[in-house]
Design a protein around this motif. Structure first.
Motif, PDB file in Angstrom:
ATOM      1  N   PHE A  27     -23.822  -2.797 -11.081  1.00 40.87           N
ATOM      2  CA  PHE A  27     -23.513  -4.204 -10.841  1.00 40.87           C
ATOM      3  C   PHE A  27     -24.676  -4.790 -10.056  1.00 40.87           C
ATOM      4  O   PHE A  27     -25.136  -4.196  -9.081  1.00 40.87           O
ATOM      5  N   THR A  28     -25.178  -5.946 -10.472  1.00 40.65           N
ATOM      6  CA  THR A  28     -26.232  -6.626  -9.719  1.00 40.65           C
ATOM      7  C   THR A  28     -25.876  -8.089  -9.546  1.00 40.65           C
ATOM      8  O   THR A  28     -25.608  -8.787 -10.524  1.00 40.65           O
ATOM      9  N   ARG A  29     -25.877  -8.517  -8.313  1.00 41.96           N
ATOM     10  CA  ARG A  29     -25.804  -9.953  -8.012  1.00 41.96           C
ATOM     11  C   ARG A  29     -27.252 -10.455  -7.970  1.00 41.96           C
ATOM     12  O   ARG A  29     -28.043  -9.996  -7.142  1.00 41.96           O
ATOM     13  N   VAL A  30     -27.598 -11.344  -8.886  1.00 45.50           N
ATOM     14  CA  VAL A  30     -28.951 -11.909  -8.890  1.00 45.50           C
ATOM     15  C   VAL A  30     -28.907 -13.165  -8.013  1.00 45.50           C
ATOM     16  O   VAL A  30     -28.287 -14.168  -8.371  1.00 45.50           O
ATOM     17  N   LEU A  31     -29.554 -13.078  -6.853  1.00 43.75           N
ATOM     18  CA  LEU A  31     -29.464 -14.127  -5.835  1.00 43.75           C
ATOM     19  C   LEU A  31     -30.733 -14.977  -5.869  1.00 43.75           C
ATOM     20  O   LEU A  31     -31.816 -14.491  -5.536  1.00 43.75           O
ATOM     21  N   HIS A  32     -30.600 -16.246  -6.316  1.00 44.44           N
ATOM     22  CA  HIS A  32     -31.823 -17.038  -6.500  1.00 44.44           C
ATOM     23  C   HIS A  32     -32.092 -18.002  -5.345  1.00 44.44           C
ATOM     24  O   HIS A  32     -32.535 -19.129  -5.526  1.00 44.44           O
ATOM     25  N   SER A  33     -31.857 -17.519  -4.119  1.00 43.21           N
ATOM     26  CA  SER A  33     -32.159 -18.332  -2.937  1.00 43.21           C
ATOM     27  C   SER A  33     -33.545 -18.023  -2.382  1.00 43.21           C
ATOM     28  O   SER A  33     -34.060 -18.747  -1.545  1.00 43.21           O
ATOM     29  N   GLY A  34     -34.139 -16.907  -2.846  1.00 42.71           N
ATOM     30  CA  GLY A  34     -35.450 -16.509  -2.343  1.00 42.71           C
ATOM     31  C   GLY A  34     -35.390 -15.719  -1.051  1.00 42.71           C
ATOM     32  O   GLY A  34     -36.419 -15.265  -0.554  1.00 42.71           O
ATOM     33  N   ALA A  35     -34.190 -15.536  -0.502  1.00 42.61           N
ATOM     34  CA  ALA A  35     -34.068 -14.817   0.775  1.00 42.61           C
ATOM     35  C   ALA A  35     -32.775 -14.010   0.800  1.00 42.61           C
ATOM     36  O   ALA A  35     -31.761 -14.445   0.256  1.00 42.61           O
ATOM     37  N   PRO A  36     -32.800 -12.837   1.435  1.00 42.41           N
ATOM     38  CA  PRO A  36     -31.584 -12.029   1.552  1.00 42.41           C
ATOM     39  C   PRO A  36     -30.514 -12.769   2.349  1.00 42.41           C
ATOM     40  O   PRO A  36     -30.819 -13.644   3.155  1.00 42.41           O
ATOM     41  N   ASP A  37     -29.230 -12.402   2.104  1.00 42.20           N
ATOM     42  CA  ASP A  37     -28.136 -12.969   2.889  1.00 42.20           C
ATOM     43  C   ASP A  37     -27.307 -11.830   3.461  1.00 42.20           C
ATOM     44  O   ASP A  37     -27.682 -10.660   3.364  1.00 42.20           O
ATOM     45  N   ASN A  38     -26.155 -12.163   4.048  1.00 39.81           N
ATOM     46  CA  ASN A  38     -25.403 -11.112   4.748  1.00 39.81           C
ATOM     47  C   ASN A  38     -24.439 -10.352   3.853  1.00 39.81           C
ATOM     48  O   ASN A  38     -23.588  -9.622   4.354  1.00 39.81           O
ATOM     49  N   LEU A  39     -24.558 -10.502   2.532  1.00 42.35           N
ATOM     50  CA  LEU A  39     -23.756  -9.675   1.620  1.00 42.35           C
ATOM     51  C   LEU A  39     -24.581  -8.546   0.990  1.00 42.35           C
ATOM     52  O   LEU A  39     -24.090  -7.810   0.143  1.00 42.35           O
ATOM     53  N   MET A  40     -25.836  -8.428   1.404  1.00 40.19           N
ATOM     54  CA  MET A  40     -26.729  -7.441   0.777  1.00 40.19           C
ATOM     55  C   MET A  40     -26.182  -6.015   0.886  1.00 40.19           C
ATOM     56  O   MET A  40     -26.357  -5.214  -0.019  1.00 40.19           O
ATOM     57  N   ASP A  41     -25.523  -5.714   2.007  1.00 38.22           N
ATOM     58  CA  ASP A  41     -25.008  -4.353   2.210  1.00 38.22           C
ATOM     59  C   ASP A  41     -23.682  -4.118   1.489  1.00 38.22           C
ATOM     60  O   ASP A  41     -23.285  -2.982   1.278  1.00 38.22           O
ATOM     61  N   GLU A  42     -23.004  -5.210   1.131  1.00 41.43           N
ATOM     62  CA  GLU A  42     -21.690  -5.085   0.488  1.00 41.43           C
ATOM     63  C   GLU A  42     -21.804  -5.063  -1.032  1.00 41.43           C
ATOM     64  O   GLU A  42     -21.076  -4.331  -1.709  1.00 41.43           O
ATOM     65  N   PRO A  44     -24.502  -4.849  -4.432  1.00 39.61           N
ATOM     66  CA  PRO A  44     -25.879  -4.611  -4.906  1.00 39.61           C
ATOM     67  C   PRO A  44     -26.509  -5.934  -5.347  1.00 39.61           C
ATOM     68  O   PRO A  44     -25.946  -6.638  -6.192  1.00 39.61           O
ATOM     69  N   THR A  45     -27.641  -6.268  -4.765  1.00 38.11           N
ATOM     70  CA  THR A  45     -28.214  -7.606  -4.928  1.00 38.11           C
ATOM     71  C   THR A  45     -29.704  -7.517  -5.194  1.00 38.11           C
ATOM     72  O   THR A  45     -30.404  -6.699  -4.594  1.00 38.11           O
ATOM     73  N   PHE A  46     -30.189  -8.377  -6.077  1.00 38.53           N
ATOM     74  CA  PHE A  46     -31.625  -8.505  -6.329  1.00 38.53           C
ATOM     75  C   PHE A  46     -32.006  -9.952  -6.026  1.00 38.53           C
ATOM     76  O   PHE A  46     -31.448 -10.875  -6.617  1.00 38.53           O
ATOM     77  N   VAL A  47     -32.918 -10.134  -5.082  1.00 40.89           N
ATOM     78  CA  VAL A  47     -33.296 -11.478  -4.647  1.00 40.89           C
ATOM     79  C   VAL A  47     -34.466 -11.984  -5.489  1.00 40.89           C
ATOM     80  O   VAL A  47     -35.481 -11.290  -5.638  1.00 40.89           O
ATOM     81  N   VAL A  48     -34.307 -13.183  -6.033  1.00 46.32           N
ATOM     82  CA  VAL A  48     -35.388 -13.820  -6.790  1.00 46.32           C
ATOM     83  C   VAL A  48     -35.634 -15.214  -6.193  1.00 46.32           C
ATOM     84  O   VAL A  48     -34.859 -15.705  -5.379  1.00 46.32           O
ATOM     85  N   ASN A  49     -36.716 -15.833  -6.630  1.00 45.31           N
ATOM     86  CA  ASN A  49     -37.071 -17.147  -6.096  1.00 45.31           C
ATOM     87  C   ASN A  49     -36.388 -18.260  -6.873  1.00 45.31           C
ATOM     88  O   ASN A  49     -36.216 -18.154  -8.090  1.00 45.31           O
ATOM     89  N   PRO A  50     -36.041 -19.350  -6.178  1.00 49.73           N
ATOM     90  CA  PRO A  50     -35.581 -20.533  -6.907  1.00 49.73           C
ATOM     91  C   PRO A  50     -36.758 -21.200  -7.608  1.00 49.73           C
ATOM     92  O   PRO A  50     -37.925 -20.864  -7.334  1.00 49.73           O
ATOM     93  N   LEU A  51     -36.470 -22.119  -8.507  1.00 45.91           N
ATOM     94  CA  LEU A  51     -37.533 -22.912  -9.126  1.00 45.91           C
ATOM     95  C   LEU A  51     -38.269 -23.711  -8.039  1.00 45.91           C
ATOM     96  O   LEU A  51     -37.698 -24.022  -6.994  1.00 45.91           O
ATOM     97  N   PRO A  52     -39.543 -24.050  -8.296  1.00 38.07           N
ATOM     98  CA  PRO A  52     -40.251 -24.908  -7.345  1.00 38.07           C
ATOM     99  C   PRO A  52     -39.461 -26.185  -7.068  1.00 38.07           C
ATOM    100  O   PRO A  52     -38.790 -26.712  -7.954  1.00 38.07           O
ATOM    101  N   LEU A  53     -39.557 -26.655  -5.832  1.00 37.17           N
ATOM    102  CA  LEU A  53     -38.777 -27.799  -5.367  1.00 37.17           C
ATOM    103  C   LEU A  53     -38.878 -28.981  -6.321  1.00 37.17           C
ATOM    104  O   LEU A  53     -39.963 -29.383  -6.715  1.00 37.17           O
TER     105      LEU A  53
END
Length: 286
Positions: A27-42, A44-53
């Motif tokens: 299971f992977t949560r693809v997180l597109h905020s560009g930064a880890p959050d506090n669910l990383m340990d709970e 499985p998460t892969f952090v990616v970048n958001p689109l340019p502003l």
């Protein structure tokens, strides 16, 4: 907004992934905020970048194809098939691999109607690619697809979606489902058709029974009076609507619906309650 939904979804994935009939892998949560959050340990998460502003023009869903492009390029994905799903999906029973190498499986949406918009779609799907009916009435979720096919489709999905968002005619025609059309058109541009599986998902309150379906999608509000009558569009005496919890998680032990409310809605609330009662450190409003 989606954090509590992710936690509920992951609870049910963990509970059902090793049950008989399941082909579910990691299971992977693809997180597109560009930064880890506090669910990383709970979760499985892969952090990616958001689109340019500014590139999404306030249409945040455009980040989805860009997130998949990054994940597919950068992550080490063991599985050969991928189920794309959303935080407001609850897995109701173990999901087998409904796809084959060249035929992904998808849920058909009644509101994705390419033939109705042929004139607009021809800008992005030229005649030499075949009839507009080659475009399936699907979005990217829920879809089970081979990793190889998704790697081909994802960059096209991103590009088509961005180009359509910048085309006023397409933007007006497709509105909030523009990115779904982006996926459907991109798949057709690569010659990929989908096996259309109505048994993939139900959407309460319109679908009344879970039966043999695999996913409950709780995108619509469920509003009822105390006699169990649907009052859609008007806040019910009893209600479950994810939008009530936009700012934070629902409490544990939500009240069950009154007698007469369809099984699909009862099952949904019971499954949310089971998850929240078992997830450690569940705090209403977080």
């Amino acid at each position: 907004m989606h954090r509590w939904q992710c936690r509920v979804m992951y609870y049910w994935h963990k509970k059902l992934s090793n049950k008989p009939g399941s082909d579910m892998g990691g299971f992977t949560r693809v997180l597109h905020s560009g930064a880890p959050d506090n669910l990383m340990d709970e979760i499985p998460t892969f952090v990616v970048n958001p689109l340019p502003l500014g590139l999404d023009q306030g249409y945040i869903v455009l980040n989805r194809p860009w997130a998949f492009v990054q994940w597919l390029q950068q992550a080490d994905i063991e599985e050969e098939y991928i189920l794309m799903a959303e935080p407001d999906h609850i897995i109701v029973k173990p999901i087998p691999n409904l796809a084959t190498e060249h035929l992904p499986a998808a849920f058909p949406f009644f509101y994705i109607t390419p033939e109705k918009y042929e004139k607009v779609i021809r800008k992005f799907f030229p005649k030499d690619k075949g009839p507009v009916s080659n475009i399936d009435p699907v979005g990217n979720s829920p879809v089970i697809i081979s990793k190889a096919s998704l790697k081909k489709i994802a960059p096209t999905w991103l590009n088509v979606s961005l180009i359509m968002k910048n085309d006023p005619e397409a933007d007006k025609a497709f509105g909030w489902v523009l990115e779904m059309y982006g996926y459907a058109i991109a798949s057709a541009l690569h010659g990929v058709r989908h096996a259309l599986r109505k048994d993939f998902m139900i959407q309460p309150p319109w679908d009344l029974e879970v039966a043999e379906k695999f996913i409950i999608h709780y995108t619509y509000g469920c509003d009822y009076d105390m006699k169990g009558k649907l009052t859609y569009g008007k806040i019910g005496e009893w209600r479950f609507d994810k939008r009530s919890y936009d700012k934070g998680a629902p409490p544990r032990n939500l009240s069950l619906p009154p007698p007469g409310v369809p099984e699909s809605v009862v099952t949904l609330v019971k499954m949310v309650n089971e998850a929240t009662s078992n997830i450690p450190n569940w705090q209403a409003g977080e």
